[in-house]
Write an enzyme that holds these catalytic residues in place. Structure first.
Site, PDB file in Angstrom:
ATOM      1  N   VAL A  61     -14.742  18.207 -27.759  1.00 20.07           N
ATOM      2  CA  VAL A  61     -13.833  19.317 -28.079  1.00 20.07           C
ATOM      3  C   VAL A  61     -13.262  19.243 -29.493  1.00 20.07           C
ATOM      4  O   VAL A  61     -12.598  20.188 -29.930  1.00 20.07           O
ATOM      5  CB  VAL A  61     -12.660  19.383 -27.076  1.00 20.07           C
ATOM      6  CG1 VAL A  61     -13.176  19.686 -25.687  1.00 20.07           C
ATOM      7  CG2 VAL A  61     -11.832  18.096 -27.100  1.00 20.07           C
ATOM      8  N   TYR A  62     -13.501  18.164 -30.205  1.00 16.76           N
ATOM      9  CA  TYR A  62     -12.972  18.077 -31.565  1.00 16.76           C
ATOM     10  C   TYR A  62     -13.701  19.072 -32.458  1.00 16.76           C
ATOM     11  O   TYR A  62     -14.902  18.950 -32.697  1.00 16.76           O
ATOM     12  CB  TYR A  62     -13.132  16.665 -32.138  1.00 16.76           C
ATOM     13  CG  TYR A  62     -12.262  15.606 -31.502  1.00 16.76           C
ATOM     14  CD1 TYR A  62     -11.278  15.912 -30.566  1.00 16.76           C
ATOM     15  CD2 TYR A  62     -12.422  14.270 -31.846  1.00 16.76           C
ATOM     16  CE1 TYR A  62     -10.486  14.931 -30.002  1.00 16.76           C
ATOM     17  CE2 TYR A  62     -11.620  13.275 -31.282  1.00 16.76           C
ATOM     18  CZ  TYR A  62     -10.664  13.609 -30.359  1.00 16.76           C
ATOM     19  OH  TYR A  62      -9.885  12.629 -29.794  1.00 16.76           O
ATOM     20  N   SER A  63     -12.959  20.067 -32.928  1.00 15.71           N
ATOM     21  CA  SER A  63     -13.523  21.130 -33.764  1.00 15.71           C
ATOM     22  C   SER A  63     -14.746  21.774 -33.129  1.00 15.71           C
ATOM     23  O   SER A  63     -15.752  22.053 -33.791  1.00 15.71           O
ATOM     24  CB  SER A  63     -13.857  20.591 -35.167  1.00 15.71           C
ATOM     25  OG  SER A  63     -12.676  20.292 -35.877  1.00 15.71           O
ATOM     26  N   ASP A  64     -14.666  21.986 -31.802  1.00 14.47           N
ATOM     27  CA  ASP A  64     -15.749  22.658 -31.063  1.00 14.47           C
ATOM     28  C   ASP A  64     -17.102  21.993 -31.280  1.00 14.47           C
ATOM     29  O   ASP A  64     -18.128  22.671 -31.428  1.00 14.47           O
ATOM     30  CB  ASP A  64     -15.836  24.140 -31.458  1.00 14.47           C
ATOM     31  CG  ASP A  64     -14.602  24.925 -31.062  1.00 14.47           C
ATOM     32  OD1 ASP A  64     -13.987  24.564 -30.043  1.00 14.47           O
ATOM     33  OD2 ASP A  64     -14.246  25.876 -31.780  1.00 14.47           O
ATOM     34  N   GLY A  65     -17.112  20.674 -31.297  1.00 11.90           N
ATOM     35  CA  GLY A  65     -18.364  19.939 -31.457  1.00 11.90           C
ATOM     36  C   GLY A  65     -18.706  19.583 -32.884  1.00 11.90           C
ATOM     37  O   GLY A  65     -19.615  18.770 -33.122  1.00 11.90           O
TER      38      GLY A  65
END
Length: 354
Positions: A61-65
């Site tokens: 989930v960090y920066s949407d992958g």
């Protein structure tokens, strides 16, 4: 660099790892953390590898992958030099099954993470939160299958309560499955809740702490001080609502103690704050985050030296709070005769020194 066993496993990890949440900068929360691109990420990874801080932690989930994408690109051609840690279970899409620890989401999430990271195995896979809707036996069976398939080597949890961790460990042990060896948890001089239940559990169950936000969400950088406005570059301007809470007077008391110990040791405030963690029970590795080389180099200076007993005691006293029930009787002396504190006490008999 110091190297430590990861919990009850035979696998060693560096005392300092790198948190790649600053890679990517997508979305309001992660943009405030940092927006490191691939070129800058490669330079930060270079510095970490040179220093022996070869554990890199990220999440789907960090920066949407994008964090996993950038970390994979930065490690291209030198995967064998790195320990990759990532996390799953938080919502990663709009579909009804794009969240949680179901077999469907875990298997698909691992495959997507492998593609983004450009690797065929993950050294440490952690569940980002406890999924109360999926049976624990299904979760642990799925994780065991990923280990047996060679796609994951070690397992961990993050943001679990004590009973959730223990239930998971018991389910795995009951069926001879792979167990958790890591617990990624918030722990800092201004966030010591980890000590009340999770630290004793870690000692009992062989769980090494992978510490996130060791500087208390940027509050222990030495730049946040009594009677002064937040510095212009602080991420607290945009993300304070997501930060673990802390009483302001306690924060300033801790910063005062850090200042004094930093002056004695000739170290920076962040180095002292991180060093205190490295001398606490169960801590396997502390994740340091950095938006630039200067921050990273300073944080890397937390190893190779030690705080003495008096300095540790001063920091303990400045940061201590009375634990909640049912833990406080172990610290205030009520149960001391038959039940000594499960970890070294931080409070004198009678309670909060403040």
């Amino acid at each position: 660099m110091e190297y430590r066993f990861l919990g009850a496993s035979g696998f060693k990890v560096p005392a300092l790892g790198f948190g790649a949440g600053t890679f990517g900068g997508k979305g309001p929360l992660f943009a405030a953390w940092g927006a490191t691109d691939t070129a800058e990420a490669r330079r930060l990874v270079d510095l970490c590898l040179e220093a022996g801080a070869n554990l890199f932690d990220t999440a789907d989930v960090y920066s949407d992958g994008a964090s996993e994408d950038i970390l994979g690109a930065a490690l291209k051609g030198r995967r064998e030099q790195a320990i990759i840690s990532t996390k799953l279970t938080l919502r990663a899409g709009d579909g009804p099954n794009d969240v949680g620890a179901s077999r469907h989401h875990l298997l698909g999430g691992v495959e997507r993470a492998l593609r983004r990271l450009g690797t065929d195995y993950i050294d440490l896979l952690q569940l980002h939160h406890f999924d109360a809707m999926t049976p624990v036996d299904e979760v642990m069976a799925t994780l065991d299958g990923l280990v047996r398939a060679g796609k994951v080597r070690y397992l961990g949890a993050s943001n679990f309560s004590g009973w959730q961790l223990m239930k998971s460990q018991a389910a795995a042990e009951r069926h001879g499955r792979a167990r958790f060896v890591a617990n990624q948890a918030y722990y800092s001089l201004i966030g010591r809740d980890y000590e009340w239940e999770l630290m004793p559990l870690g000692l009992d169950q062989g769980l090494g702490a992978v510490v996130w936000s060791p500087l208390g969400w940027g509050r222990l950088t030495g730049k946040v001080r009594r009677g002064q406005p937040l510095p212009p570059g602080s991420r607290l301007h945009e993300t304070a609502q997501f930060a673990p809470p802390v009483d302001e007077e306690r924060l300033y008391r801790v910063v005062d103690a850090l200042d004094a110990v930093a002056a004695e040791t000739g170290r920076s405030v962040p180095q002292v704050a991180i060093r205190w963690l490295l001398q606490r029970p169960t801590v396997a590795t502390v994740l340091i985050g950095a938006r630039n080389e200067a921050q990273l180099k300073d944080n890397l200076g937390a190893v190779g030296w030690s705080l003495d007993e008096a300095q540790m005691a001063r920091l303990d006293a400045a940061s201590a709070v009375m634990p909640p029930y049912p833990y406080y009787p172990y610290w205030n002396g009520m149960f001391a005769e038959r039940n000594p504190p499960p970890v070294p006490a931080s409070l004198p008999a009678g309670g909060d020194p403040a």
